[in-house]
Design an enzyme around this catalytic site. Structure first.
Site, PDB file in Angstrom:
ATOM      1  N   GLU A  26       0.847  -1.204   0.000  1.00 48.81           N
ATOM      2  CA  GLU A  26       0.000   0.000   0.000  1.00 48.81           C
ATOM      3  C   GLU A  26       0.879   1.248   0.000  1.00 48.81           C
ATOM      4  OE1 GLU A  26      -2.840  -0.492   3.219  1.00 48.81           O
ATOM      5  OE2 GLU A  26      -4.153  -1.621   1.909  1.00 48.81           O
TER       6      GLU A  26
ATOM      7  N   GLU B 181      -5.245  -8.239  -1.229  1.00 53.47           N
ATOM      8  CA  GLU B 181      -5.923  -8.204   0.069  1.00 53.47           C
ATOM      9  C   GLU B 181      -7.397  -7.921  -0.156  1.00 53.47           C
ATOM     10  OE1 GLU B 181      -4.428  -5.575   3.117  1.00 53.47           O
ATOM     11  OE2 GLU B 181      -2.356  -5.988   2.543  1.00 53.47           O
TER      12      GLU B 181
HETATM   13  C1  BG6 Z   1      -4.209  -3.035   4.773  1.00 48.78           C
HETATM   14  C2  BG6 Z   1      -2.865  -3.519   5.193  1.00 48.78           C
HETATM   15  O1  BG6 Z   1      -4.219  -1.667   5.035  1.00 48.78           O
HETATM   16  O2  BG6 Z   1      -5.346  -3.491   5.407  1.00 48.78           O
HETATM   17  C3  BG6 Z   1      -2.870  -4.688   6.157  1.00 48.78           C
HETATM   18  O3  BG6 Z   1      -2.015  -3.781   4.115  1.00 48.78           O
HETATM   19  C4  BG6 Z   1      -4.034  -4.541   7.104  1.00 48.78           C
HETATM   20  O4  BG6 Z   1      -1.632  -4.698   6.801  1.00 48.78           O
HETATM   21  C5  BG6 Z   1      -5.332  -4.569   6.324  1.00 48.78           C
HETATM   22  O5  BG6 Z   1      -4.038  -5.447   8.162  1.00 48.78           O
HETATM   23  C6  BG6 Z   1      -6.575  -4.441   7.184  1.00 48.78           C
HETATM   24  O6  BG6 Z   1      -6.481  -3.306   7.986  1.00 48.78           O
HETATM   25  P1  BG6 Z   1      -6.665  -3.392   9.554  1.00 48.78           P
HETATM   26  O7  BG6 Z   1      -6.317  -2.048  10.050  1.00 48.78           O
HETATM   27  O8  BG6 Z   1      -8.071  -3.767   9.775  1.00 48.78           O
HETATM   28  O9  BG6 Z   1      -5.720  -4.443  10.023  1.00 48.78           O
END
Ligand code: BG6
Length: 483
Positions: A189, A381
């Site tokens: 990201e 993701e």
């Molecule tokens: C993304 C990241 O921003 O979202 C991850 O690359 C992260 O590292 C994921 O865990 C979900 O966000 P969060 O804050 O709910 O863990």
């Protein structure tokens, strides 16, 4: 040629993770501290503090603090459970596992010439374990975990010296793992460099008038570093692929008022910026004009710009959790989101953390990105964070997560089968519960595998299979046909 595209038989069904959120063992076997180790846990009413940009004084104090709650120092203890965890991932049938290398496990300070052998050994064991089960490792080189010394002694990524340190680290892992790792991505990201500069580029917050310039320089240095290591990777291993990784923020206009449309257009351009540079090799003019207007002058050379131009990525990966809405009306309330939020979308439901749930947005995003760059995409993701309940007989009935994933994967299939998008795989965040990146909670869970730890590290650490585990197992086994 004109037939309906189907999911490839080699489609990479998988899961994604990050070292700092799962490993723990933050001071074991010579590992140095990383920026992730200074993020403290805050209760819900103080959660906004978890997102505060930290000053150098605060960082140094937090570094010495051993008594408060720093969940990323513990992770889910993958450091001691990796064999059991990988066996469970294999049982679920995943074909690919995205993880990051913790730079400070391999180069504890970040500026050394020689690596920490114990750190490399740890990753040797993991990669070999994955390959044993024929799981494709996909490696992020930097996932919000720059060595802390880079922040405290070098001022973070705005310092051009850091590029050399990163090159040494990358050269080390590229040569060491040559032939075992096909897919790499440079910065997780990469938008974080501008949105959350300490997490994204290890730059401590300051009131200095140069802070803004440092933040944009930090991003430029990451673009350059990414291009340099892409060139190096190709030299070392011709078959390996390098991707960029951006947080997608597909933004809808709040109405058809041209002012809202203009606002949404710029918001989309802002998130395309990263792939514009990493995939097309050029800075868009609107961004350069913007820097000029704000009197921000970057330190760059013609030769460096050529390196960026000539060493673009092989594929574009992105995280997708939500879509955003832009309105020109300053009175409209801005909600929560991943890295940033938008104004409320009345057509969408939200998670308990206020993230808008928009499966169709995934199809839109896949189309927008694929047809803008004409490169294969990888969903690196996507997932649903929830506070799962472990029943007395050790079950986790997470039908809300299954519903979320079903809907998103259905839209992904439409993007591939009906719209013709070329997509290498779907990596859901995260196959096993781990610490949240944004809030450092353990109880914001995304996994198919439950880990018995709470926000304070209490619990047995035992792993339990959620209902979604069996659901994803079937989805993978049927190559997405049974959802
Ligand atoms: C993304 C990241 O921003 O979202 C991850 O690359 C992260 O590292 C994921 O865990 C979900 O966000 P969060 O804050 O709910 O863990």
């Amino acid at each position: 040629m004109f037939g309906v595209c189907e999911l490839d038989k080699d489609f990479l069904w998988g899961g994604a993770s990050a070292a700092n959120q799962m490993e723990g063992g933050y001071d074991l076997d010579g590992r140095g501290m990383s920026i992730a180790d200074v993020f403290m846990f805050y209760e819900k009413k103080e959660r906004h503090l978890a997102k505060k940009e930290l000053t150098i004084e605060e960082i140094k104090k937090l570094r010495e603090n051993k008594s408060n709650n720093f969940p990323k120092r513990r992770g889910n203890d993958f450091y001691h459970h990796y064999q059991e965890d990988i066996a469970l991932l294999a049982k679920m049938g995943i074909k690919a596992f995205r993880m990051s290398f913790s730079w400070s496990r391999i180069f504890p300070r970040g500026d050394e010439k020689e690596p920490n052998k114990a750190g490399l050994k740890f990753y040797d064991n993991i990669i070999n374990e994955l390959l044993k089960y024929k799981i494709e490792p996909i490696i992020t080189l930097s996932h919000f975990e720059t060595p802390l010394v880079i922040a405290t002694e070098y001022g973070g990524w705005c310092n051009k010296e850091v590029i050399k340190f990163f090159q040494t680290y990358c050269y080390t892992v590229f040569t060491h793992f040559k032939g075992r790792i096909k897919y790499w991505m440079s910065f997780n990201e990469i938008n974080a460099a501008l949105e959350i500069p300490f997490k994204g580029s290890a730059i401590p917050f300051s009131q200095d008038r140069l802070y803004e310039t440092q933040v944009h320089q930090g991003l430029y240095n990451q673009f350059l570093a990414s291009a340099l290591v892409t060139r190096e990777l190709k030299r070392i291993d011709k078959t390996a692929k390098m991707g960029c990784m951006i947080a997608s923020f597909t933004t809808y206009p709040a109405s058809c008022d041209p002012d809202d449309i203009l606002k949404a257009m710029r918001a989309n351009q802002e998130y395309y910026l990263y792939a514009d540079v990493q995939a097309n090799g050029n800075y868009p003019n609107w961004y350069l004009k913007n820097l000029e207007k704000r009197d921000i002058h970057l330190n760059f050379s013609k030769e460096e710009l050529d390196i960026i131009k000539n060493n673009t990525v092989d594929y574009i990966s992105f995280s997708y959790y939500l879509s955003l809405v832009a309105s020109h009306d300053p009175a409209r309330k801005v909600g929560e989101g991943n890295l940033k939020g938008g104004v409320e979308n009345p057509y969408l439901e939200k998670s308990d953390w206020g993230w808008a749930i928009d499966p169709i947005g995934l199809r839109i995003t896949m189309n927008e990105i694929y047809y803008r760059y004409n490169l294969p995409i990888l969903i690196s993701e996507n997932g649903f964070g929830a506070n799962d309940i472990l029943t007395v007989d050790n079950q986790i009935h997470d039908e809300y997560r299954i519903k979320y994933l079903q809907k998103h994967i259905n839209e992904l299939k439409k993007a591939i089968e009906l719209d013709g998008v070329i997509c290498l795989g779907y990596l859901s965040w995260s196959p096993i519960d781990m610490i949240s990146a944004g809030t450092s909670e353990m109880n914001k869970r995304y996994g198919y595998i439950y880990v018995d730890y709470d926000d304070y590290g209490n619990g047995s650490g035992k792993r339990y299979l959620k209902d979604s585990f069996y659901w994803y197992q079937k989805a993978i086994a049927s190559n997405g046909k049974v959802l």
